[in-house]
Design a protein around this motif. Structure first.
Motif, mmCIF file in Angstrom:
data_model
loop_
_atom_site.group_PDB
_atom_site.id
_atom_site.type_symbol
_atom_site.label_atom_id
_atom_site.label_comp_id
_atom_site.label_asym_id
_atom_site.label_seq_id
_atom_site.Cartn_x
_atom_site.Cartn_y
_atom_site.Cartn_z
ATOM 1 N N LEU A 423 6.034 0.538 -11.128
ATOM 2 C CA LEU A 423 4.611 0.090 -10.266
ATOM 3 C C LEU A 423 5.085 -0.469 -8.843
ATOM 4 O O LEU A 423 4.687 -0.014 -7.687
ATOM 5 C CB LEU A 423 3.795 -0.633 -10.844
ATOM 6 C CG LEU A 423 2.591 -0.878 -10.102
ATOM 7 C CD1 LEU A 423 1.402 0.042 -10.477
ATOM 8 C CD2 LEU A 423 2.335 -2.555 -10.151
ATOM 9 N N LEU A 424 5.759 -1.353 -9.053
ATOM 10 C CA LEU A 424 6.504 -2.441 -7.778
ATOM 11 C C LEU A 424 7.363 -1.309 -6.695
ATOM 12 O O LEU A 424 7.264 -1.499 -5.708
ATOM 13 C CB LEU A 424 7.003 -3.400 -8.087
ATOM 14 C CG LEU A 424 5.943 -4.378 -8.745
ATOM 15 C CD1 LEU A 424 6.847 -5.559 -9.384
ATOM 16 C CD2 LEU A 424 5.081 -4.978 -7.835
ATOM 17 N N THR A 425 8.064 -0.319 -7.415
ATOM 18 C CA THR A 425 8.717 0.200 -6.699
ATOM 19 C C THR A 425 8.045 1.493 -6.037
ATOM 20 O O THR A 425 8.221 1.822 -4.511
ATOM 21 C CB THR A 425 9.966 1.072 -7.535
ATOM 22 O OG1 THR A 425 10.571 0.268 -8.265
ATOM 23 C CG2 THR A 425 10.909 1.746 -6.636
ATOM 24 N N GLY A 426 7.134 2.040 -6.617
ATOM 25 C CA GLY A 426 6.448 2.879 -5.929
ATOM 26 C C GLY A 426 5.383 2.621 -4.899
ATOM 27 O O GLY A 426 4.997 3.041 -3.864
ATOM 28 N N CYS A 427 4.671 1.374 -5.256
ATOM 29 C CA CYS A 427 3.675 0.817 -4.409
ATOM 30 C C CYS A 427 4.283 -0.198 -3.496
ATOM 31 O O CYS A 427 3.983 -1.462 -3.648
ATOM 32 C CB CYS A 427 2.577 0.166 -5.268
ATOM 33 S SG CYS A 427 1.532 1.379 -6.461
#
Length: 586
Positions: A423-427
């Protein structure tokens, strides 16, 4: 000769640059850009002081009113925040602090250009409002008392009598002692420029529909009205006169459903809050549904099927607020029908019935609503795959908040380490991030991922995450831009680790912690002591909760509050707060 010529050229270039910046600085509105600009040199610092018009003080104890006056003498708009967000959930004692009085005294004597005030989670007295009305009434255009307490309708009467140029009067979710409705009548008589009137989610009950009609008649630019529980049938004339109205929330439905056919909403209305409305009254909304861009269903009586029926008729919806009774099916309908959705907020049901939002609904949502920017949701089940889907499909998210409800259901996909990482990598646009799980929801490794991949996050709330001090210390190696950190359920973390982590988070300005492994005499917290850093303790306490049938007690663990302040330790400590003598000031 060459050296003299070179120095002369350098001075000329420097003067030209300063002259150019004097023209440009007035158009710099972003607070971060302003702050960076003011640090370049003394001259630019002075330019910022003279040209800054809008300012937000994220925590009122970080400075003093007179210091702010000297720093920004030409402010036109000021927003002040006080009590920690935990106060909204009754976790902070009512008398903790956040009194607006010293600020109002300074505003009444200085800030001659100030015309917009926003107080959030502060204690406001009637005498404060009287002083504001007396000193600033002739110029005040906007007054927002946002989740404030301590005042009554007598104070509002002073405002509405004297402040005849008010364009915005905002009181949403404030605790107001109602004595009479004279304040609203005075507003109706005296004001012709009002654009926003909001006393939504307050205890104000004495509302004369004729006063609302008069406001609508006298104020041609009235675009937003949010009120309490007035019978909608009594507002027929108000809606007819308020031809410019774009937003309305409130009202109640106490008559036979077919009677509401007489209610005709203004043609420009596209933001609607439906409080206490049931499925039988929905037909009155259907005619306007296609034009709605915002829908607030937080306090409606709609079930999951009725949510679906209404949402299907709102293809242009951009903002939706609801409770988790909407269910996964509601989110699937939202994903299919509302491709423009940008903001979604789903709170928990007050009676904890119908809690049925899970990873299934969120997967459909992330795939169907590519423009989503804000997502705050309570869920009863979650998987790593769901968080990975959000990271893959919702790359425009700048604000993500997820609470995993502590129900009896067993969740087989915990911990969520890999999902959080994805999640944090993509967003990577996230600036606000909240993750509130249950014990076992995230390991130390996952906590390290949050630190490593939260490059742009400035605000963070973490609940029941990690396993030991090692996870917290690994987390603190990252988050280079984190300014505000709040943590709950931190029983795996020692005060020593919390203090060390606070010193490692280089941008941290504010820390709130509830529940941790306490040290003897709390001395381990002094490991984060440094100049201008205040540390306060709120001891554990037992709070009485009044239920409909009986009184129950809830034990609140101790709190730690730490923050940077140019003002030194505050002087208005109540008995329920213990300041740690940890700072030195120049």
């Amino acid at each position: 000769m060459a050296d003299t010529s070179l120095r002369s050229g350098q001075k000329s270039n420097s003067s030209s640059l300063h002259a150019a910046m004097e023209c440009v600085v007035r158009y710099i509105d972003n607070p971060k850009d302003r702050s960076a600009f003011s640090l370049v040199c003394r001259r630019w610092h002075h330019l910022d002081s003279l040209t800054r018009k809008n300012l937000t003080v994220a925590f009122c104890y970080t400075t003093t009113p007179d210091r702010l006056t000297r720093r920004f003498p030409r402010l036109e708009s000021l927003k002040l925040k006080a009590k920690p967000r935990a106060a909204m959930f009754n976790l902070i004692p009512e008398d903790w602090g956040g009194y607006v009085t010293p600020w109002v005294k300074e505003i009444s004597e200085g800030f001659e250009f100030l015309k917009s005030l926003h107080f959030r989670r502060m204690i406001v007295r009637d005498s404060d409002l009287e002083l504001l009305a007396k000193s600033r009434g002739h110029v005040l255009e906007s007054l927002k008392l946002d989740r404030c307490s301590g005042f009554s309708t007598d104070g509002l009467l002073s405002v509405t009598k004297s402040c005849r140029n008010l364009r915005v009067l905002f009181l949403e979710e404030s605790t107001i002692v109602e004595k009479d409705s004279e304040w609203l009548h005075e507003l109706a008589l005296n004001n012709t420029v009002l654009e926003t009137l909001n006393f939504y989610l307050t205890d104000i009950a004495a509302v004369d529909s004729q006063d609302l009609e008069l406001i609508a008649k006298n104020c041609p630019n009235l675009v937003s009205v949010k009120i309490t529980d007035s019978e909608v049938l009594d507002l027929v004339n108000f809606f007819r006169y308020a031809s410019a109205l774009e937003e309305f929330s409130g009202g109640s439905y106490n008559q036979e459903p077919d009677k509401y056919n007489a209610v005709v909403l203004p043609g420009k209305l596209h933001r609607l809050g439906l409080t206490y409305i049931g499925g039988n009254e929905l037909p009155m909304v259907f005619a306007y549904a296609a034009g709605l861009t915002k829908l607030d269903l937080l306090y409606s009586f709609l079930d999951s099927e009725e949510h679906c029926t209404l949402i299907e008729k709102c293809p242009n919806l951009e903002v939706l607020e609801s409770r988790n009774v909407i269910g996964d099916k509601g989110l699937e309908v939202l994903a299919r029908c509302c491709k423009r959705l940008k903001r979604l907020r789903i709170e928990r049901d007050s009676d904890e019935v119908g809690t049925s939002v899970t990873h299934k609904g969120l997967i459909a949502l992330s795939e169907g609503c590519p423009e989503l920017e804000y997502l705050a949701v309570y869920v009863s089940d979650m998987t790593n795959a769901c968080l990975e889907h959000i990271g893959t499909h919702s790359r425009n998210l700048y604000d993500f908040r997820l609470v995993l409800l502590d129900n009896q259901e067993e969740i087989t996909d915990l911990p969520l380490d890999n999902g959080v990482k994805a999640l944090l990598t993509g967003c990577d646009k996230l600036v606000r991030f909240a993750l509130y799980l249950r014990p076992g929801g995230l390991t130390d490794k996952g906590l390290g991922y949050i630190g490593q991949y939260s490059q742009n996050v400035r605000y963070m709330l973490l609940g029941y995450l990690g396993e030991s001090d090692a996870g917290l210390l690994e987390f603190s190696k990252g988050c280079p831009n984190l300014q505000k950190l709040e943590m709950r359920g931190c029983y795996h973390f020692s005060e020593r680790a919390i203090a060390v982590a606070a010193t490692r988070l280089t941008s941290l300005r504010y820390l709130w912690v509830q529940g941790c492994s306490e040290s003897p005499s709390r001395a381990d917290l002094l490991a984060m002591a440094r100049p201008f850093w205040n540390i306060e303790l709120i001891p554990s306490r037992r709070v009485v909760v009044n239920d409909e049938s009986q009184e129950t007690y809830v034990d609140h663990p101790a709190h730690i509050l730490a923050y940077y302040s140019l003002a030194g330790q505050r002087s208005d400590f109540p008995d329920s707060v213990v300041p740690l003598d940890s700072t030195t000031h120049e």
